[in-house]
Motif scaffolding. Structure first.
Motif, PDB file in Angstrom:
ATOM      1  N   THR A   2       0.840  -1.190   0.000  1.00  0.00           N
ATOM      2  CA  THR A   2       0.000   0.000   0.000  1.00  0.00           C
ATOM      3  C   THR A   2       0.876   1.240   0.000  1.00  0.00           C
ATOM      4  N   THR A   5      -1.009   8.434  -0.926  1.00  0.00           N
ATOM      5  CA  THR A   5      -0.751   9.505  -1.883  1.00  0.00           C
ATOM      6  C   THR A   5      -1.968  10.436  -1.929  1.00  0.00           C
ATOM      7  N   TYR A   7      -5.170  12.141  -4.358  1.00  0.00           N
ATOM      8  CA  TYR A   7      -5.996  11.985  -5.555  1.00  0.00           C
ATOM      9  C   TYR A   7      -7.011  13.115  -5.547  1.00  0.00           C
ATOM     10  N   VAL A  12      -5.384   9.310  -0.228  1.00  0.00           N
ATOM     11  CA  VAL A  12      -5.870   7.988  -0.625  1.00  0.00           C
ATOM     12  C   VAL A  12      -4.764   6.962  -0.447  1.00  0.00           C
ATOM     13  N   LEU A  14      -3.146   3.589  -2.416  1.00  0.00           N
ATOM     14  CA  LEU A  14      -3.087   2.727  -3.586  1.00  0.00           C
ATOM     15  C   LEU A  14      -2.774   1.326  -3.077  1.00  0.00           C
ATOM     16  N   TYR A  51     -12.453   4.836  -4.724  1.00  0.00           N
ATOM     17  CA  TYR A  51     -12.411   5.931  -5.689  1.00  0.00           C
ATOM     18  C   TYR A  51     -12.225   5.451  -7.126  1.00  0.00           C
ATOM     19  N   TYR A  54      -6.588   1.549 -11.238  1.00  0.00           N
ATOM     20  CA  TYR A  54      -5.648   1.835 -12.316  1.00  0.00           C
ATOM     21  C   TYR A  54      -5.049   0.515 -12.761  1.00  0.00           C
ATOM     22  N   VAL A  65      -7.684   2.351  -5.778  1.00  0.00           N
ATOM     23  CA  VAL A  65      -7.564   3.653  -5.139  1.00  0.00           C
ATOM     24  C   VAL A  65      -8.661   3.736  -4.079  1.00  0.00           C
ATOM     25  N   GLU A  67     -10.010   5.220  -0.010  1.00  0.00           N
ATOM     26  CA  GLU A  67      -9.943   6.275   0.997  1.00  0.00           C
ATOM     27  C   GLU A  67      -8.865   5.923   2.032  1.00  0.00           C
ATOM     28  N   TYR A  68      -8.096   6.917   2.445  1.00  0.00           N
ATOM     29  CA  TYR A  68      -7.094   6.710   3.494  1.00  0.00           C
ATOM     30  C   TYR A  68      -7.741   6.982   4.843  1.00  0.00           C
TER      31      TYR A  68
END
Length: 85
Positions: A2, A5, A7, A12, A14, A51, A54, A65, A67-68
């Motif tokens: 993880t 980062t 967005y 968020v 990844l 979200y 990719y 992607v 939510e953090y």
């Protein structure tokens, strides 16, 4: 793996599969696909917001992607809770 980062200004995470071996990558792609199908339909205040995703065209890996959420990890929360009788 993880990675935290941003967005569109929001923090968020990844989420990327760990294993890059070919057979593991195929299984990881299937698992990520299932998670993607579930998360895009789930909307609940106790579940992290999805979200998008990719897909790397070179490696075919999917990065979700999400939510953090600050605080303890789920593992730490579960391990730290005493068991009932």
């Amino acid at each position: 793996m993880t990675l935290v980062t941003r967005y569109f200004g929001a923090e968020v995470v990844l989420k990327v599969p760990r294993d890059s071996r070919d057979t593991a990558k195929a299984k990881s792609l299937i698992v990520s696909g299932h998670e993607l199908r579930i998360l895009r339909r789930v909307h609940h205040p106790n579940i992290v917001m999805f979200y998008g995703a990719y897909i790397d065209p070179r490696s075919s890996e999917i990065a979700l992607v999400l939510e953090y959420v600050r605080g303890r990890t789920l593992t730490a929360a579960v391990v730290g809770v005493p068991r009932g009788p």
